[in-house]
Scaffold this motif. Sequence first.
Motif, mmCIF file in Angstrom:
data_model
loop_
_atom_site.group_PDB
_atom_site.id
_atom_site.type_symbol
_atom_site.label_atom_id
_atom_site.label_comp_id
_atom_site.label_asym_id
_atom_site.label_seq_id
_atom_site.Cartn_x
_atom_site.Cartn_y
_atom_site.Cartn_z
ATOM 1 N N PRO A 42 12.744 -3.048 -1.044
ATOM 2 C CA PRO A 42 12.982 -4.441 -0.694
ATOM 3 C C PRO A 42 11.981 -5.205 0.127
ATOM 4 C CG PRO A 42 14.858 -3.016 -0.337
ATOM 5 C CD PRO A 42 13.958 -2.164 -0.799
ATOM 6 N N ASP A 43 11.297 -4.476 1.022
ATOM 7 C CA ASP A 43 10.240 -4.846 1.819
ATOM 8 C C ASP A 43 8.975 -5.021 0.944
ATOM 9 O OD1 ASP A 43 9.728 -2.097 1.113
ATOM 10 O OD2 ASP A 43 8.801 -1.682 3.413
ATOM 11 N N THR A 44 8.690 -4.215 -0.041
ATOM 12 C CA THR A 44 7.669 -4.429 -0.899
ATOM 13 C C THR A 44 7.949 -5.779 -1.782
ATOM 14 O OG1 THR A 44 7.287 -2.317 -0.981
ATOM 15 C CG2 THR A 44 6.094 -3.521 -2.641
ATOM 16 N N ASP B 274 -3.684 7.878 -0.315
ATOM 17 C CA ASP B 274 -3.581 6.905 0.824
ATOM 18 C C ASP B 274 -4.762 6.371 1.253
ATOM 19 O OD1 ASP B 274 -2.023 5.372 2.959
ATOM 20 O OD2 ASP B 274 -3.380 6.736 4.215
ATOM 21 N N ARG B 275 -5.889 7.473 1.252
ATOM 22 C CA ARG B 275 -7.406 7.098 1.861
ATOM 23 C C ARG B 275 -8.070 6.214 0.908
ATOM 24 N NH1 ARG B 275 -9.130 11.889 1.860
ATOM 25 N NH2 ARG B 275 -8.209 12.438 3.997
ATOM 26 N N VAL B 276 -7.581 6.115 -0.527
ATOM 27 C CA VAL B 276 -8.177 5.405 -1.226
ATOM 28 C C VAL B 276 -7.622 3.821 -1.222
ATOM 29 C CG1 VAL B 276 -8.548 4.974 -3.641
ATOM 30 C CG2 VAL B 276 -9.190 7.060 -2.840
ATOM 31 N N ILE B 277 -6.383 3.926 -1.333
ATOM 32 C CA ILE B 277 -5.614 2.617 -1.149
ATOM 33 C C ILE B 277 -5.845 1.809 0.050
ATOM 34 C CG2 ILE B 277 -3.170 1.711 -1.213
ATOM 35 C CD1 ILE B 277 -4.018 2.752 -3.844
ATOM 36 N N GLN C 295 0.845 -1.087 0.094
ATOM 37 C CA GLN C 295 0.155 0.018 0.093
ATOM 38 C C GLN C 295 0.930 0.999 -0.124
ATOM 39 O OE1 GLN C 295 -2.544 -0.374 3.398
ATOM 40 N NE2 GLN C 295 -4.143 -1.677 2.381
ATOM 41 N N LYS C 296 1.967 1.080 0.805
ATOM 42 C CA LYS C 296 2.669 2.626 0.652
ATOM 43 C C LYS C 296 3.514 2.662 -0.489
ATOM 44 C CE LYS C 296 6.742 4.290 3.355
ATOM 45 N NZ LYS C 296 7.457 4.695 1.864
ATOM 46 N N THR C 297 3.818 1.600 -1.228
ATOM 47 C CA THR C 297 4.579 1.685 -2.570
ATOM 48 C C THR C 297 3.557 2.370 -3.420
ATOM 49 O OG1 THR C 297 6.169 -0.197 -1.940
ATOM 50 C CG2 THR C 297 5.878 0.674 -4.414
ATOM 51 N N LEU C 298 2.289 1.581 -3.514
ATOM 52 C CA LEU C 298 1.150 2.168 -4.406
ATOM 53 C C LEU C 298 1.077 3.626 -4.260
ATOM 54 C CD1 LEU C 298 -1.010 -0.989 -4.656
ATOM 55 C CD2 LEU C 298 0.442 -0.246 -6.480
ATOM 56 N N THR C 299 0.850 3.881 -2.876
ATOM 57 C CA THR C 299 0.504 5.319 -2.688
ATOM 58 C C THR C 299 1.695 6.192 -3.083
ATOM 59 O OG1 THR C 299 -0.556 4.617 -0.592
ATOM 60 C CG2 THR C 299 -0.087 7.034 -0.766
ATOM 61 N N ASP C 300 2.682 5.947 -2.763
ATOM 62 C CA ASP C 300 3.852 7.053 -3.172
ATOM 63 C C ASP C 300 4.077 7.131 -4.676
ATOM 64 O OD1 ASP C 300 4.638 7.226 -0.575
ATOM 65 O OD2 ASP C 300 6.210 5.551 -0.406
ATOM 66 N N ARG C 301 3.835 6.070 -5.459
ATOM 67 C CA ARG C 301 4.007 6.064 -6.760
ATOM 68 C C ARG C 301 2.925 6.575 -7.528
ATOM 69 N NH1 ARG C 301 7.395 0.851 -9.356
ATOM 70 N NH2 ARG C 301 9.039 0.736 -7.882
ATOM 71 N N LEU C 302 1.647 6.445 -6.972
ATOM 72 C CA LEU C 302 0.498 7.227 -7.541
ATOM 73 C C LEU C 302 0.566 8.783 -7.113
ATOM 74 C CD1 LEU C 302 -2.444 4.920 -6.701
ATOM 75 C CD2 LEU C 302 -1.436 5.384 -9.033
#
Length: 452
Positions: free
Chosen positions: A313-315, A155-158, A94-101
Amino acid sequence: MDSAGSAPEPSHSGGPAESAPDLSAAERAEYERLRHAAGVRHRGLRRAGAGILLVLTVLLAPLSVVAVWVNDIVSDTDRYVETVAPLASGPAVQKTLTDRLTNRVVKEVDVAAVTDSLTKVLKDADAPPRVVSGSQALEAPLRSAVQTVVHRSVDRVITSDVFQQAWEGSNRRAHAAVVNVLTGEGKGALRATGDSIQLDIGSVVDQVKQRLVDQGFERAAAIPDSERTVTLFRTEELGKAQDGMRLLNILGTWLPVVTLAVGALAVWTAPGHRLMLMITSLGISLMMVVLLVALAVVRRVYLDAVPSATLPPDTAAVIYDTFLRFLRDSTRTLLVVFLIVALTAYLYGPGRVARWTRDVTHRGATAAGGTLSGAGLRTGSAGRWLTTHRPWITGVAIGAGALTLLLWNHPTIAGVVLVVGLILIVLAVVAVLAAAATEPGRTARGAGRPGP
């Protein structure tokens, strides 16, 4: 003097002398030597055959596990969705998706153009030079504010349930479309025909016609239905992909069956069935450990190969662990199952620990049955029947447990422990009821004591 001394003395051993009384001592010795050599040669052939079958079983075991897992992921849409569903709720993903979007959205916002426009407006309005120069310094704070607002919104959406449902729905539709193409079943909008991939737009055409008619364009109802498919592309590799799909389906279905059959044949062929069962189970358990180690090594290689700029790495670790968790679970379950089988085979053997375990359980069951009998709860003829047929009851209980695990769709370690616990409870109850058939202080001869 008895004249029988000149005749061959009858044999009391039931050996070949009874069927061939005219053999001399030398001939009888030669006969016995040849029969012993034939028996040794026969046992040697059985051991060699069992050894070959054992090696084949051990090698096929990890391949069967991987084949079943791959077949489930590729051909079973429900299993695939169940595999990838946790990715949508993983904090690292979720963090990776939020940052990239967020970065992609902010990149589309021309903050410099905003500040330039503001500076121009201030100049045209004859604002003080200090204010005009200060407006250009707003670019960094404004970009940071946009970044914060967009990040919070994304972030609220993801992290919402809506995204989880959309994630599962999109993966289900995409996987089902791929399966339709690879199997050639022709279901859904995407289908394979010959060497081409076609999109069925019939439902879209019908909806468009109906909407046009509803809006007053009645002549839209005359739109012909001849072109209801669109060819997306053609490829000569489609046939190979479909053949690979069919081969994978065959391997995922029949390779485990072949492995179990070869293992059972190895146990049946060996002179010592119980010992070969224990060796085969330990061999398969060892291969499950090797497979788990191999998965751990591949995980390390995968994480080292993925650039951190491409995927944190964590993702990457979460994605790898999520995709392969069912394979690891199945491997661990089989490891536990065959360790239990090996332990059971050992406990029915002549080992000191095995004899001590059987003796302790027999004394415990006898004591519990004596307590019930002393309390007036004697099982009588039913208990004696249980005593007589206890080996058969034991076999049926173990067979039922094994059949349950075979028919269980993807059993877990907890499920295996549950089945084994139920078997042990059934065997304990049978032993106690059998012991309760006699009066206190008396024990049925050999009741409930399994032989070595």
